[in-house]
Write a protein that holds these residues in place. Structure first.
Motif, PDB file in Angstrom:
ATOM      1  N   ALA A  83      43.045  53.661   8.232  1.00  0.00           N
ATOM      2  CA  ALA A  83      42.775  55.095   8.181  1.00  0.00           C
ATOM      3  C   ALA A  83      41.277  55.397   8.241  1.00  0.00           C
ATOM      4  O   ALA A  83      40.889  56.503   8.610  1.00  0.00           O
ATOM      5  CB  ALA A  83      43.376  55.698   6.909  1.00  0.00           C
ATOM      6  N   LEU A  84      40.446  54.443   7.877  1.00  0.00           N
ATOM      7  CA  LEU A  84      39.005  54.666   7.780  1.00  0.00           C
ATOM      8  C   LEU A  84      38.363  55.222   9.048  1.00  0.00           C
ATOM      9  O   LEU A  84      37.571  56.166   8.965  1.00  0.00           O
ATOM     10  CB  LEU A  84      38.315  53.377   7.342  1.00  0.00           C
ATOM     11  CG  LEU A  84      36.862  53.477   6.937  1.00  0.00           C
ATOM     12  CD1 LEU A  84      36.692  54.448   5.773  1.00  0.00           C
ATOM     13  CD2 LEU A  84      36.334  52.109   6.561  1.00  0.00           C
ATOM     14  N   GLU A 117      37.214  61.364   9.003  1.00  0.00           N
ATOM     15  CA  GLU A 117      36.628  62.705   9.075  1.00  0.00           C
ATOM     16  C   GLU A 117      37.661  63.766   9.406  1.00  0.00           C
ATOM     17  O   GLU A 117      37.436  64.940   9.169  1.00  0.00           O
ATOM     18  CB  GLU A 117      35.473  62.720  10.071  1.00  0.00           C
ATOM     19  CG  GLU A 117      34.291  61.909   9.558  1.00  0.00           C
ATOM     20  CD  GLU A 117      33.081  62.015  10.458  1.00  0.00           C
ATOM     21  OE1 GLU A 117      33.053  62.896  11.335  1.00  0.00           O
ATOM     22  OE2 GLU A 117      32.175  61.199  10.281  1.00  0.00           O
ATOM     23  N   GLY A 118      38.786  63.370   9.924  1.00  0.00           N
ATOM     24  CA  GLY A 118      39.861  64.318  10.216  1.00  0.00           C
ATOM     25  C   GLY A 118      40.839  64.375   9.063  1.00  0.00           C
ATOM     26  O   GLY A 118      40.852  63.515   8.185  1.00  0.00           O
ATOM     27  N   PRO A 119      41.699  65.385   9.050  1.00  0.00           N
ATOM     28  CA  PRO A 119      42.648  65.520   7.945  1.00  0.00           C
ATOM     29  C   PRO A 119      43.640  64.359   7.853  1.00  0.00           C
ATOM     30  O   PRO A 119      44.024  63.960   6.753  1.00  0.00           O
ATOM     31  CB  PRO A 119      43.370  66.834   8.238  1.00  0.00           C
ATOM     32  CG  PRO A 119      43.087  67.151   9.662  1.00  0.00           C
ATOM     33  CD  PRO A 119      41.810  66.466  10.024  1.00  0.00           C
ATOM     34  N   GLU A 120      44.049  63.792   8.994  1.00  0.00           N
ATOM     35  CA  GLU A 120      44.987  62.678   8.957  1.00  0.00           C
ATOM     36  C   GLU A 120      44.349  61.453   8.306  1.00  0.00           C
ATOM     37  O   GLU A 120      44.962  60.775   7.482  1.00  0.00           O
ATOM     38  CB  GLU A 120      45.481  62.310  10.368  1.00  0.00           C
ATOM     39  CG  GLU A 120      46.341  63.361  11.003  1.00  0.00           C
ATOM     40  CD  GLU A 120      45.518  64.398  11.765  1.00  0.00           C
ATOM     41  OE1 GLU A 120      44.280  64.230  11.893  1.00  0.00           O
ATOM     42  OE2 GLU A 120      46.111  65.368  12.225  1.00  0.00           O
ATOM     43  N   THR A 122      41.793  61.401   6.219  1.00  0.00           N
ATOM     44  CA  THR A 122      41.561  61.673   4.796  1.00  0.00           C
ATOM     45  C   THR A 122      42.850  61.493   4.007  1.00  0.00           C
ATOM     46  O   THR A 122      42.854  60.887   2.929  1.00  0.00           O
ATOM     47  CB  THR A 122      41.014  63.104   4.605  1.00  0.00           C
ATOM     48  OG1 THR A 122      39.792  63.228   5.348  1.00  0.00           O
ATOM     49  CG2 THR A 122      40.758  63.397   3.146  1.00  0.00           C
ATOM     50  N   MET A 123      43.946  61.996   4.553  1.00  0.00           N
ATOM     51  CA  MET A 123      45.234  61.841   3.890  1.00  0.00           C
ATOM     52  C   MET A 123      45.592  60.354   3.765  1.00  0.00           C
ATOM     53  O   MET A 123      46.077  59.899   2.719  1.00  0.00           O
ATOM     54  CB  MET A 123      46.333  62.580   4.653  1.00  0.00           C
ATOM     55  CG  MET A 123      47.651  62.605   3.913  1.00  0.00           C
ATOM     56  SD  MET A 123      48.828  63.715   4.693  1.00  0.00           S
ATOM     57  CE  MET A 123      49.723  62.566   5.707  1.00  0.00           C
ATOM     58  N   GLY A 124      45.324  59.580   4.792  1.00  0.00           N
ATOM     59  CA  GLY A 124      45.586  58.141   4.759  1.00  0.00           C
ATOM     60  C   GLY A 124      44.757  57.439   3.695  1.00  0.00           C
ATOM     61  O   GLY A 124      45.257  56.579   2.974  1.00  0.00           O
ATOM     62  N   LEU A 125      43.485  57.807   3.576  1.00  0.00           N
ATOM     63  CA  LEU A 125      42.612  57.196   2.561  1.00  0.00           C
ATOM     64  C   LEU A 125      43.089  57.511   1.152  1.00  0.00           C
ATOM     65  O   LEU A 125      43.118  56.643   0.277  1.00  0.00           O
ATOM     66  CB  LEU A 125      41.167  57.668   2.741  1.00  0.00           C
ATOM     67  CG  LEU A 125      40.460  57.220   4.018  1.00  0.00           C
ATOM     68  CD1 LEU A 125      39.076  57.852   4.104  1.00  0.00           C
ATOM     69  CD2 LEU A 125      40.359  55.709   4.081  1.00  0.00           C
ATOM     70  N   VAL A 126      43.471  58.753   0.922  1.00  0.00           N
ATOM     71  CA  VAL A 126      43.948  59.159  -0.404  1.00  0.00           C
ATOM     72  C   VAL A 126      45.259  58.436  -0.735  1.00  0.00           C
ATOM     73  O   VAL A 126      45.430  57.889  -1.838  1.00  0.00           O
ATOM     74  CB  VAL A 126      44.117  60.692  -0.488  1.00  0.00           C
ATOM     75  CG1 VAL A 126      44.855  61.094  -1.748  1.00  0.00           C
ATOM     76  CG2 VAL A 126      42.758  61.369  -0.416  1.00  0.00           C
ATOM     77  N   PHE A 127      46.176  58.407   0.210  1.00  0.00           N
ATOM     78  CA  PHE A 127      47.465  57.761  -0.003  1.00  0.00           C
ATOM     79  C   PHE A 127      47.277  56.273  -0.306  1.00  0.00           C
ATOM     80  O   PHE A 127      47.873  55.733  -1.238  1.00  0.00           O
ATOM     81  CB  PHE A 127      48.354  57.965   1.226  1.00  0.00           C
ATOM     82  CG  PHE A 127      49.779  57.554   1.019  1.00  0.00           C
ATOM     83  CD1 PHE A 127      50.601  58.247   0.153  1.00  0.00           C
ATOM     84  CD2 PHE A 127      50.305  56.468   1.695  1.00  0.00           C
ATOM     85  CE1 PHE A 127      51.918  57.871  -0.047  1.00  0.00           C
ATOM     86  CE2 PHE A 127      51.624  56.079   1.512  1.00  0.00           C
ATOM     87  CZ  PHE A 127      52.431  56.792   0.636  1.00  0.00           C
TER      88      PHE A 127
END
Length: 142
Positions: free
Chosen positions: A59-60, A64-67, A69-74
């Motif tokens: 995801a890294l 910078e995109g929402p996808e 960011t969501m991957g990093l948080v998850f």
């Protein structure tokens, strides 16, 4: 990009300790050392956290995109859950780790559709996840 053969070999080799603990307890329970379950659970949790870190790495590039960011948080949440599972009672920890592995597979399914794919990776992850979850269920049944 095609999945390098070494990735598959290391993936399957990493599944061997998953099998070793329940197999030992099934075939020779009277010879199993007291530390077996603790070290086996630590290995399982470490691999779950490692796989969450792998997802984080995928995801890294898109962070910078929402996808992304969501991957990093998850991925971060799943790493924390995998780490925290070792503090839970044994059977609860096994159930929590089964959920982590299944959520990681679901996350990889999402990543394949959203962030791009590596040929053969999702198939490998599916087989390894089924193997990991099967050994966790096997250990629960012992």
């Amino acid at each position: 990009m095609t999945l390098p053969r070494i990735v598959s070999l290391l993936g399957y080799a990493g599944l061997l300790p998953f099998i070793a603990g329940p197999l030992w307890l099934t075939l020779m329970p009277h010879t199993a050392p007291a530390w077996l379950d603790h070290s086996w659970l630590a290995y399982v949790a470490m691999i779950a956290a490692f796989m969450a870190g792998s997802f984080w790495g995928f995801a890294l590039p898109a962070c910078e995109g929402p996808e992304g960011t969501m991957g990093l948080v998850f991925a971060s949440v799943l790493m924390i859950v995998a780490w925290g599972a070792v503090t839970l009672p044994f059977t609860v920890a096994l159930a929590a780790l089964i959920v982590v592995f299944l959520l990681l597979l679901l996350a990889d399914f999402w990543r394949e559709r959203t962030l791009g794919s590596v040929e053969g990776y999702f198939r490998l992850r599916t087989v390894l996840t089924v193997g990991a979850c099967a050994t966790l269920i096997w250990r629960l049944m012992i």
